[in-house]
Motif scaffolding. Structure first.
Motif, mmCIF file in Angstrom:
data_model
loop_
_atom_site.group_PDB
_atom_site.id
_atom_site.type_symbol
_atom_site.label_atom_id
_atom_site.label_comp_id
_atom_site.label_asym_id
_atom_site.label_seq_id
_atom_site.Cartn_x
_atom_site.Cartn_y
_atom_site.Cartn_z
ATOM 1 N N ALA A 83 -3.784 2.312 31.938
ATOM 2 C CA ALA A 83 -3.760 1.920 30.447
ATOM 3 C C ALA A 83 -4.649 2.795 29.562
ATOM 4 N N GLN A 87 -2.634 5.908 29.414
ATOM 5 C CA GLN A 87 -0.947 5.676 28.942
ATOM 6 C C GLN A 87 -0.179 6.265 29.669
ATOM 7 N N TYR A 124 -0.393 -5.515 25.360
ATOM 8 C CA TYR A 124 0.540 -4.726 26.164
ATOM 9 C C TYR A 124 1.921 -4.811 25.436
#
Length: 611
Positions: free
Chosen positions: A580, A583, A237
């Motif tokens: 995630a 995004q 990340y």
């Protein structure tokens, strides 16, 4: 036909012996560390290590089993069959000997059995060899050669049993059925048995002396099982460059030197501590009623009697991640679990280790299998002196799929705490409940809904345990922490990533509590360690993520959690949930909360990469 079956069985048995012989060699190599174990300790190392030895033997036996099965139907020259098997056995011997020779040398420097960490150094062979002493290299080459030669010699003797002649007809059919049955047993060996937990390093852990657990570990299994763990966690990340990430985390860290003194809520600085981790106890279930009747009346009553944390959250949705958050103050991850990475989890700080250094005896109990998700490995490695679980317990009742139910365990655990108190030494005792878990099969009938009925059963068991402790002398100097390992998707309309899905109860009760109160600050499981140690006047400098809930700000008080593909952050101002995969934020738009979540997630993975 008998020779064919015998050949497969002997391959498995011979491989188990060849793997087991590594243990006395390892113990002799490190004779100084093994001296205190005595003969009994050596025997226990061999006995407990057999589990993973058989798993490795199961993998090794797959190819000989398949070759033997083919030989029932296919006619090939005996020389060809034996040539195939000879080449295979030589390869197994060379790989095993190489792993063993490298592992036994590196243990002195690394302190753990060989895993995929070595691949990092092999990426630059010249530099790796530069750090190898000449005579050490000679010694390990000799060990490699001797062990490989012994294995090859043994397998060549076993190969004499092989019969490559086809059988044909009914004989081949019945022989194939027999081979399929052997394959089933071989699969069980590979899996690690019929229990809920599959083969993992934790299977062989049996002692608070970490060296003995390491001695029992099969290095071949340790290395091969960790190959998938070799990845660049720090790059998972990359929200910020490293200086920016470090600066942002500095404002969030829990062990900041400018933290003000904590507000004390206990009437004694050295109480005995009991932490009961409640399986899936969600706040939504605790607040639920059926026809006006509370599902968890005992938890509601205890909330009024002790310290109630109104805005408390789980850091994840799984027990293994929740336990690490609670007991080590380390945030949960998205698509991995540090508990399943023994080479990394052993370096975490822990409540058990902190209290052990303050003179506390530490023990943890569970009615099921602590091998599941490498729990035993994590707990022994992080300082728990004694683990008691299903294999150690013998009750008249039959255990469920997960283990002994909460009625049996809560009664037993109450007696255990009372007995620990009689010894007169400070102690930390932990218990993980299990009945409020699928399939929700409990000996209790109160609600038609199976889920709510199981939670009501666990609530009843915990309430009865608390009442037994109250009636004993142990209560006067006891701090009892009741806290969930994670939430539960009840009602079903709850989405997996929303804050309410992760809201859980935490109650502090016991005679050590000065007075009942309600704590409004937002917090999560990772904050338990610093908060508890702060009340005991013990240092918590090594808990980077854990904030003392009772210490005045700074730092900022918030709750942080992860799910498989993102994170959520909640505080008094609101909440933000980030995904995630896409995004982007799923809900909330507070840029400060989003920054906190990104900083926590990136820092967690950077931290894992460094361990």
């Amino acid at each position: 036909m008998k020779r064919k079956l015998l050949f497969v069985l002997v391959v498995f048995a011979a491989t188990v012996v060849m793997m087991a012989v590594q243990k006395p060699v390892f113990l002799a190599y490190y004779a100084a560390e093994a001296a205190e174990a005595g003969f009994g300790g050596w025997c226990r190392v061999l006995w407990h290590g057999l589990s993973l030895d058989m798993t490795v033997a199961g993998y090794v036996t797959v190819v000989p089993l398949l070759v033997t099965l083919l030989s029932l139907w296919v006619r090939l020259p005996q020389r060809l069959w034996r040539g195939i098997l000879t080449g295979y056995f030589v390869l197994i011997a060379l790989v095993t000997a190489a792993i063993f020779a490298v592992d036994i040398a590196l243990y002195e420097h690394w302190g753990f059995r060989l895993d995929s960490t070595i691949l990092i150094y092999l990426a630059d062979p010249k530099e790796a060899m530069a750090s190898v002493d000449f005579w050490l290299g000679v010694r390990q080459l000799l060990l490699f050669a001797l062990y490989a030669a012994a294995m090859i010699w043994g397998y060549r003797r076993v190969l004499r049993l092989f019969d490559g002649e086809p059988v044909g007809g009914l004989g081949a059919l019945f022989g194939s059925l027999a081979m399929v049955m052997l394959a089933g047993f071989d699969f069980l060996a590979i899996r690690g048995g019929t229990g809920a937990s599959v083969a993992n390093v934790s299977k062989v852990y049996f002692s608070p002396v970490l060296f003995l657990n390491h001695a029992a570990t099969n290095p071949v299994f340790s290395f091969l099982s960790s190959l998938g763990d070799h990845k660049d966690y720090a790059a998972e990340y990359p929200f910020y460059d490293e200086p920016t990430r470090a600066a942002k985390f500095e404002a969030l860290r829990g062990n900041r030197p400018d933290s003000a003194p904590t507000r004390h809520v206990l009437r004694t600085e050295r109480p005995n501590v009991v932490v009961v981790i409640l399986e899936s106890f969600a706040r939504t279930v605790m607040d639920e009623q059926v026809d006006g009747e509370p599902v968890m009346p005992h938890m509601r009553r205890l909330r009024e009697e002790g310290i109630w944390f109104e805005n408390f959250f789980a850091n994840s949705f799984r027990t293994d991640r929740g336990e690490v958050s609670l007991l080590s103050g380390f945030p949960a991850q998205t698509r991995t679990s540090i508990m399943k990475l023994p080479g990394k989890s052993r370096s975490l700080p822990s409540l058990a280790r902190s209290l052990d250094s303050a003179g506390y005896a530490t023990s943890f109990s569970y009615g099921g299998d602590l091998n599941f998700t490498d729990q035993a490995s994590y707990m022994y490695a992080t300082g728990w002196q004694e683990l008691v679980w299903q294999k150690d317990l013998h009750f008249a009742t039959t255990p469920s799929d997960w283990g002994y139910d909460d009625a049996v365990m809560c009664d037993w655990f109450a007696d255990r705490v009372i007995d620990l108190d009689r010894r007169g030494e400070p102690f930390l005792a932990g218990l993980l409940t299990l009945s409020s878990h699928k399939p929700f099969d409990v000996p209790f009938e109160k609600f038609e809904n199976r889920i709510l009925n199981a939670f009501a059963f666990s609530d009843e068991c915990v309430g009865r345990m608390v009442e037994r402790l109250k009636a004993s002398p142990a209560w006067d100097n006891l701090l009892l922490v009741l806290v969930a390992d994670h939430g539960y998707p009840y009602p079903r309309s709850l989405t997996y990533n929303e804050p309410l899905r992760h809201r859980i109860p935490m109650i502090w009760t016991g005679g050590a509590v000065a007075a009942p109160c309600v704590v409004e600050e937002y917090a999560s499981q990772i904050d338990l360690c610093a908060t508890l140690l702060g009340q005991l006047g013990l240092p918590h400098d090594d808990y980077d993520y854990s904030k003392d809930i009772f210490a005045p700000a700074p730092p900022r008080k918030f709750a942080y959690y992860t799910f498989n593909d993102g994170f959520g952050v909640v505080d008094a101002s609101g909440a933000v949930v980030w995904d995630a995969t896409t995004q982007q934020t799923v809900s909330g738009d507070d840029p400060e909360l989003l920054e906190i979540g990104r900083t926590m997630l990136q820092t967690t993975y950077v931290d894992i990469s460094r361990r």
